[in-house]
Design a protein around this motif. Structure first.
Motif, PDB file in Angstrom:
ATOM      1  N   PHE A  25       1.056  -1.281   0.263  1.00 27.34           N
ATOM      2  CA  PHE A  25       0.371  -0.393  -0.051  1.00 27.34           C
ATOM      3  C   PHE A  25       0.940   0.761  -0.259  1.00 27.34           C
ATOM      4  CE2 PHE A  25      -2.963   3.387   2.080  1.00 27.34           C
ATOM      5  CZ  PHE A  25      -3.665   3.303   1.131  1.00 27.34           C
ATOM      6  N   GLU A  26       1.955   1.468   0.205  1.00 29.73           N
ATOM      7  CA  GLU A  26       3.079   2.390   0.564  1.00 29.73           C
ATOM      8  C   GLU A  26       3.311   2.210  -0.839  1.00 29.73           C
ATOM      9  OE1 GLU A  26       5.931   2.080   3.924  1.00 29.73           O
ATOM     10  OE2 GLU A  26       6.559   3.871   2.339  1.00 29.73           O
ATOM     11  N   VAL A  29       0.603   4.267  -2.508  1.00 31.78           N
ATOM     12  CA  VAL A  29       1.021   5.984  -2.575  1.00 31.78           C
ATOM     13  C   VAL A  29       1.401   6.231  -2.657  1.00 31.78           C
ATOM     14  CG1 VAL A  29       0.614   7.554  -0.511  1.00 31.78           C
ATOM     15  CG2 VAL A  29      -0.295   4.653  -0.484  1.00 31.78           C
ATOM     16  N   GLN A  33       0.522   9.578  -5.538  1.00 30.92           N
ATOM     17  CA  GLN A  33       0.378  10.368  -4.455  1.00 30.92           C
ATOM     18  C   GLN A  33       1.085  12.488  -5.408  1.00 30.92           C
ATOM     19  OE1 GLN A  33       3.836  10.130  -1.241  1.00 30.92           O
ATOM     20  NE2 GLN A  33       5.005  11.425  -2.312  1.00 30.92           N
ATOM     21  N   GLN A  55      -4.742  12.867   2.130  1.00 27.43           N
ATOM     22  CA  GLN A  55      -4.487  11.539   3.016  1.00 27.43           C
ATOM     23  C   GLN A  55      -6.152  10.868   3.366  1.00 27.43           C
ATOM     24  OE1 GLN A  55      -3.880  12.616   8.027  1.00 27.43           O
ATOM     25  NE2 GLN A  55      -1.486  10.539   6.667  1.00 27.43           N
ATOM     26  N   LEU A  59      -6.822   6.608   2.236  1.00 28.48           N
ATOM     27  CA  LEU A  59      -7.555   6.088   3.591  1.00 28.48           C
ATOM     28  C   LEU A  59      -9.153   5.396   2.673  1.00 28.48           C
ATOM     29  CD1 LEU A  59      -7.456   8.220   6.950  1.00 28.48           C
ATOM     30  CD2 LEU A  59      -6.120   6.252   6.099  1.00 28.48           C
ATOM     31  N   HIS A  62      -7.768   2.842   0.486  1.00 27.11           N
ATOM     32  CA  HIS A  62      -7.517   1.553   0.926  1.00 27.11           C
ATOM     33  C   HIS A  62      -9.052   0.711   1.284  1.00 27.11           C
ATOM     34  CE1 HIS A  62      -5.689  -1.468   4.538  1.00 27.11           C
ATOM     35  NE2 HIS A  62      -4.528  -0.946   3.660  1.00 27.11           N
TER      36      HIS A  62
ATOM     37  N   ALA B  64       3.697   8.867   1.495  1.00 22.74           N
ATOM     38  CA  ALA B  64       3.507   7.419   1.497  1.00 22.74           C
ATOM     39  C   ALA B  64       3.635   6.755   2.693  1.00 22.74           C
ATOM     40  CB  ALA B  64       4.255   7.152   0.415  1.00 22.74           C
ATOM     41  N   ARG B  65       4.754   7.165   3.714  1.00 27.32           N
ATOM     42  CA  ARG B  65       4.852   5.734   4.683  1.00 27.32           C
ATOM     43  C   ARG B  65       3.725   5.859   5.791  1.00 27.32           C
ATOM     44  NH1 ARG B  65       7.628   6.374   9.317  1.00 27.32           N
ATOM     45  NH2 ARG B  65       8.116   8.115   8.505  1.00 27.32           N
ATOM     46  N   LEU B  66       3.299   7.281   6.407  1.00 31.33           N
ATOM     47  CA  LEU B  66       3.059   7.474   6.912  1.00 31.33           C
ATOM     48  C   LEU B  66       0.939   7.244   7.086  1.00 31.33           C
ATOM     49  CD1 LEU B  66       3.657  10.610   8.313  1.00 31.33           C
ATOM     50  CD2 LEU B  66       4.378   8.738   9.628  1.00 31.33           C
ATOM     51  N   THR B  67       1.008   8.045   5.733  1.00 30.44           N
ATOM     52  CA  THR B  67      -0.515   7.392   5.039  1.00 30.44           C
ATOM     53  C   THR B  67      -1.007   5.741   4.976  1.00 30.44           C
ATOM     54  OG1 THR B  67      -0.818   9.026   3.994  1.00 30.44           O
ATOM     55  CG2 THR B  67      -2.135   7.389   3.596  1.00 30.44           C
ATOM     56  N   ALA B  68       0.070   4.863   4.632  1.00 33.81           N
ATOM     57  CA  ALA B  68       0.480   3.675   5.696  1.00 33.81           C
ATOM     58  C   ALA B  68      -0.470   3.324   6.077  1.00 33.81           C
ATOM     59  CB  ALA B  68       1.202   3.127   4.416  1.00 33.81           C
ATOM     60  N   ARG B  70      -1.230   4.917   8.857  1.00 35.03           N
ATOM     61  CA  ARG B  70      -2.511   4.935   8.792  1.00 35.03           C
ATOM     62  C   ARG B  70      -3.654   3.536   8.582  1.00 35.03           C
ATOM     63  NH1 ARG B  70      -5.228  11.200   8.905  1.00 35.03           N
ATOM     64  NH2 ARG B  70      -7.522  10.498   9.900  1.00 35.03           N
ATOM     65  N   ALA B  71      -3.409   3.923   7.739  1.00 39.17           N
ATOM     66  CA  ALA B  71      -4.971   2.752   6.564  1.00 39.17           C
ATOM     67  C   ALA B  71      -4.600   1.489   7.094  1.00 39.17           C
ATOM     68  CB  ALA B  71      -4.131   3.320   4.886  1.00 39.17           C
ATOM     69  N   GLU B  72      -2.987   0.989   7.716  1.00 37.71           N
ATOM     70  CA  GLU B  72      -3.486  -0.055   8.137  1.00 37.71           C
ATOM     71  C   GLU B  72      -3.501  -0.401   9.549  1.00 37.71           C
ATOM     72  OE1 GLU B  72       0.738  -1.016   7.115  1.00 37.71           O
ATOM     73  OE2 GLU B  72      -0.338  -1.367   4.466  1.00 37.71           O
ATOM     74  N   ALA B  75      -7.801  -0.077   9.082  1.00 38.63           N
ATOM     75  CA  ALA B  75      -8.320  -1.680   8.657  1.00 38.63           C
ATOM     76  C   ALA B  75      -8.237  -2.098  10.029  1.00 38.63           C
ATOM     77  CB  ALA B  75      -7.945  -1.883   7.650  1.00 38.63           C
ATOM     78  N   LEU B  78     -11.128  -1.045  12.514  1.00 39.17           N
ATOM     79  CA  LEU B  78     -12.039  -2.052  12.074  1.00 39.17           C
ATOM     80  C   LEU B  78     -12.305  -3.169  12.592  1.00 39.17           C
ATOM     81  CD1 LEU B  78     -13.055   0.384   8.812  1.00 39.17           C
ATOM     82  CD2 LEU B  78     -14.331   0.756  11.165  1.00 39.17           C
TER      83      LEU B  78
END
Lengths: 194, 153
Positions: A25-26, A29, A33, A55, A59, A62, B64-68, B70-72, B75, B78
């Motif tokens: 996923f990174e 992004v 991006q 962001q 999200l 994802h 990219a690193r921070l967003t990935a 956060r998304a993981e 998930a 949840l």
């Protein structure tokens, strides 16, 4: 196989993300991006809001990636998510996407076409470049975004149509009129009445 | 790379001007030297150059690193929340059932004869309770017949 399926790589990346492959996923992004930023930032013009909305876009990507079927490019799919999130932001803030009366000024601008207008002096110095950038910033959000997708992202008109949901003819008309208007900004500096 | 997919503009002059805009964009991308005698094209090339410049503001380097991450985390959160809620419901139902059994064991001897002695009859003769039952029945029937009340996801 990839020759028959233009989106095989996109689907492979989506499958890797859905399969929980480390770093997938990174990578997604990182790959998109720039596209997301160009769409969102050109729409909302506020850096902090644009960062938050980018962001939010990823999200959402994802969360909904299982809905991506590989029928279109991942670029268009993610662009569509970014565009709809930025559009909703503008609607919530009641910021118009287009200027009122933006349609229909094409003919008056066309009167200045090919009149032997001397624009040579206008396009060399830094001052005219600054004027041009200011004029780009002053365009309505939709036109700014369409120009960015076309010139910076080098997206085709059908790709832009897939992202924005607008008709191809409408996109072409916006691109044409915006570029005409920007050209006239250079003309105005050399004293040409526009 | 974008190519004009031929969506002609209604006006022929506009279409010719569009072609000039496109030629300027292609020349600018190819980095060709400006040709003499086409001042309009020079202006359009400057427009194309300005439009191809990325915005000065950029996303942070670690976006990219921070967003990935956060998304993981979102998930995973949840999924955990879902499992936790499910377990909580089962636990609450078990506690409720156990409390019912205990209460029946402790006070059942007092209740059961009273029920037998005509409490249902008293309820049936209470007009407020009857009105309540009629209201609930009507509401249920209206909900059942309301258009589109079925099959909505």
């Amino acid at each position: 196989m990839e020759e028959n399926d233009p989106h095989a790589q996109d689907r492979a990346l989506a499958d890797a993300v859905l399969g929980g492959a480390p770093g997938a996923f990174e990578r997604l992004v990182r790959d998109y991006q720039g596209l997301c930023w160009h769409i969102v930032y050109r729409m909302v013009r506020h850096p902090e809001d644009a960062r938050d909305l980018c962001q939010e876009t990823f999200l959402r990507v994802h969360q909904c990636l299982h809905q991506y079927r590989g029928e279109s490019a991942l670029k268009s799919w993610i662009g569509q998510v970014a565009y709809s999130i930025a559009l909703r932001h503008l609607q919530r803030r009641r910021i118009p996407l287009l200027e009122p009366g933006d349609e229909g000024d094409e003919l008056s601008m066309l009167e200045n076409i090919g009149d032997g207008v001397d624009l040579e002096a206008a396009h060399a110095d830094a001052q005219s470049a600054r004027r041009l950038h200011a004029a780009i910033e002053a365009l309505p959000p939709l036109q700014r975004t369409l120009l960015t997708l076309y010139h910076l992202e080098e997206a085709s008109i059908p790709e832009i149509a897939a992202i924005t949901g607008l008709a191809a003819g409408t996109i072409k008309s916006h691109l044409f009129r915006s570029r005409l208007r920007l050209r006239d900004v250079l003309g105005a500096r050399s004293g040409v009445v526009v | 790379m974008n190519r004009d997919p031929h969506f002609p503009l209604e006006d022929a002059a506009a279409e010719r001007e569009w072609q000039r805009q496109e030629r300027a964009m292609r020349q600018e991308r190819a980095g060709l030297a400006p040709a003499d005698g086409e001042p309009d094209l020079h202006a359009y090339r400057q427009v194309a150059r300005a439009l191809a410049e990325p915005p000065r503001e950029r996303l942070p380097a670690d976006f990219a690193r921070l967003t990935a991450r956060r998304a993981e985390r979102a998930a995973a959160g949840l999924a955990d929340d879902g499992r936790f809620e499910q377990r909580l419901v089962v636990l609450l139902l078990a506690v409720f059932a156990l409390a019912g059994v205990i209460a029946a064991a402790m006070y059942g001897r007092a209740w059961l004869p009273a029920i037998d002695d005509g409490i249902p009859a008293a309820w049936l003769t209470n007009r407020w309770l009857l009105a309540l039952a009629v209201c609930l029945g009507c509401s249920g029937l209206l909900g059942h017949w309301r258009p589109g009340s079925r099959g909505r996801g």
